[in-house]
Design an enzyme around this catalytic site. Structure first.
Site, mmCIF file in Angstrom:
data_model
loop_
_atom_site.group_PDB
_atom_site.id
_atom_site.type_symbol
_atom_site.label_atom_id
_atom_site.label_comp_id
_atom_site.label_asym_id
_atom_site.label_seq_id
_atom_site.Cartn_x
_atom_site.Cartn_y
_atom_site.Cartn_z
ATOM 1 N N LYS A 111 0.839 -1.207 0.000
ATOM 2 C CA LYS A 111 0.000 0.000 0.000
ATOM 3 C C LYS A 111 0.872 1.255 0.000
ATOM 4 O O LYS A 111 0.559 2.245 -0.659
ATOM 5 C CB LYS A 111 -0.938 0.009 1.219
ATOM 6 C CG LYS A 111 -2.003 -1.076 1.170
ATOM 7 C CD LYS A 111 -3.236 -0.606 0.428
ATOM 8 C CE LYS A 111 -4.091 -1.706 -0.197
ATOM 9 N NZ LYS A 111 -4.458 -2.828 0.626
ATOM 10 N N LYS A 194 -3.125 -11.595 -9.270
ATOM 11 C CA LYS A 194 -4.473 -12.045 -8.922
ATOM 12 C C LYS A 194 -5.521 -11.010 -9.304
ATOM 13 O O LYS A 194 -5.217 -9.817 -9.390
ATOM 14 C CB LYS A 194 -4.553 -12.363 -7.432
ATOM 15 C CG LYS A 194 -4.381 -11.151 -6.541
ATOM 16 C CD LYS A 194 -4.879 -11.401 -5.139
ATOM 17 C CE LYS A 194 -5.039 -10.090 -4.406
ATOM 18 N NZ LYS A 194 -6.234 -9.940 -3.625
ATOM 19 N N LYS A 197 -9.762 -5.617 -7.299
ATOM 20 C CA LYS A 197 -10.425 -4.349 -7.631
ATOM 21 C C LYS A 197 -9.421 -3.250 -7.948
ATOM 22 O O LYS A 197 -9.635 -2.431 -8.806
ATOM 23 C CB LYS A 197 -11.259 -3.853 -6.447
ATOM 24 C CG LYS A 197 -12.358 -4.762 -6.048
ATOM 25 C CD LYS A 197 -13.138 -4.151 -4.886
ATOM 26 C CE LYS A 197 -12.628 -4.616 -3.535
ATOM 27 N NZ LYS A 197 -13.068 -5.952 -3.156
#
Ligand code: ADP
Length: 332
Positions: A111, A194, A197
């Protein structure tokens, strides 16, 4: 009976990764365990959604949980923020979570790399909140995708540390759970990694996508120019499409296209058409239930009220006991 706890962040629509990585396990587990499934709206605050967006996505995830087959009579379905005891436990557990271990978490580092302008404390302590979601109900089994394994390791660390600090055996260890031997990883359509979103609309097939949208997305999915020699190792983008086929198609279909690939006779157009049709078929029952349930406000409200009451009762008992263990007792 063992307790299962799992949550999905309310950051939008659910995709096939969520469905096969988490929800399909939820549906099976509800017949065997005492299950708590929640919508992690507090976790989604790290990205500062508008109040309107937050409410819309929470509702959406509830609808999709139900459409995927979670039965509110068997499981407790609730919204995380309806159980404020979770936030209280989070405060207590934050005292025993150390900067170093939080900073070393892979998801935190990811992140920080992807959003360097929004490195807030909520992001750093995300695994603590997740641990509290589980510990508040004494969950021992947690159906999640592979990417969450490290968070569960941290959950065990926090639980053991609390036990050690207060010389108790109060919290149990929780482990990732999947019915298949390996945790499922559903690849995305953008050729890398993977399905997620955060990789954008084109990477994901959503449970609510119409057949036309599914077909369009699959036809545009990244592949390559095709094999040039027999039995070549597939590049990631192509392997990903085969892995998706493994998820939604029959074994025969998969073998058929695998053989064509290995003999350099594959036509990606045909391969993708088959993949798209199998995907439409696999998602159809969920999609039609989404359309039904999303119209039924009274039902959604009834489910969430019932879920909140059950989850609150369980959480209140834990918080009362935790306060006692920690010495947070009223002096009056
Ligand atoms: P996203 O990665 O799209 O943001 P979430 O992080 O909200 O999705 O994931 C919710 C649940 O779905 C978690 O248990 C996670 O492990 C699982 N999950 C998400 N994407 C995948 C995927 N591509 N394959 C398998 N499981 C997944």
């Amino acid at each position: 009976m063992e307790t299962v706890v799992s949550g999905i962040r309310s950051t939008g629509k659910l995709h096939l990764g969520n469905y096969y990585g988490a929800l399909s396990n939820f549906v099976k587990m509800q017949n065997e365990y005492n299950c708590f499934f929640f919508i992690a709206d507090l976790h989604s605050l790290t990205t500062h959604p508008t109040p309107q967006d937050l409410q819309a996505t929470v509702r959406n995830v509830v609808v999709e949980y139900l459409a995927a087959g979670i039965d509110p009579e068997k499981s407790t379905i609730y919204v995380q923020s309806d159980v404020p005891e979770v936030a209280e436990l989070y405060l207590y557990m934050n005292m025993n979570a150390y900067m170093g271990e939080l900073e070393r978490s892979t998801s935190f580092k990811d992140k920080v790399r992807s959003n360097p302008d929004n490195v807030n404390a909520g992001l750093l302590t995300y695994p603590v909140l997740m641990a509290c979601d589980i510990l508040i109900h004494h969950g021992t089994k947690v159906p999640v995708g592979k990417d969450q394994e490290q968070h569960l390791e941290m959950t065990r660390t926090f639980a053991n540390r609390f036990n050690h600090l207060y010389n108790t055996a109060y919290f149990q260890e929780a482990f990732a759970f999947s019915y298949s031997e390996k945790l499922v990883k559903v690849p995305g359509l953008s050729g890398q990694g993977k399905m997620g979103k955060s990789n954008g609309e084109a990477d994901c097939i959503y449970l609510s996508d119409s057949p036309e949208v599914i077909r369009k997305k699959i036809m545009r999915a990244v592949s390559d120019a095709g094999p040039t020699a027999p039995n070549q190792t597939k590049p990631e983008a192509v392997q990903n499409l085969f892995d998706l086929m493994k998820v939604v198609s029959t074994a025969d279909t998969l073998t058929h296209f695998d053989d064509l690939y290995n003999s350099c006779a594959i036509r990606y157009g045909d391969f993708k058409k088959q993949l798209a049709e199998d995907m439409v078929l696999a998602t159809e029952p969920v999609r039609s239930r989404i359309l039904e349930i999303e119209k039924d406000d009274a039902y959604i409200q009834k489910v969430l009220k019932m879920g909140a009451e059950k989850a609150q009762a369980s959480a209140q008992k834990t918080i009362k006991e935790v306060r006692e263990i920690m010495g947070l007792k009223r002096l009056y």
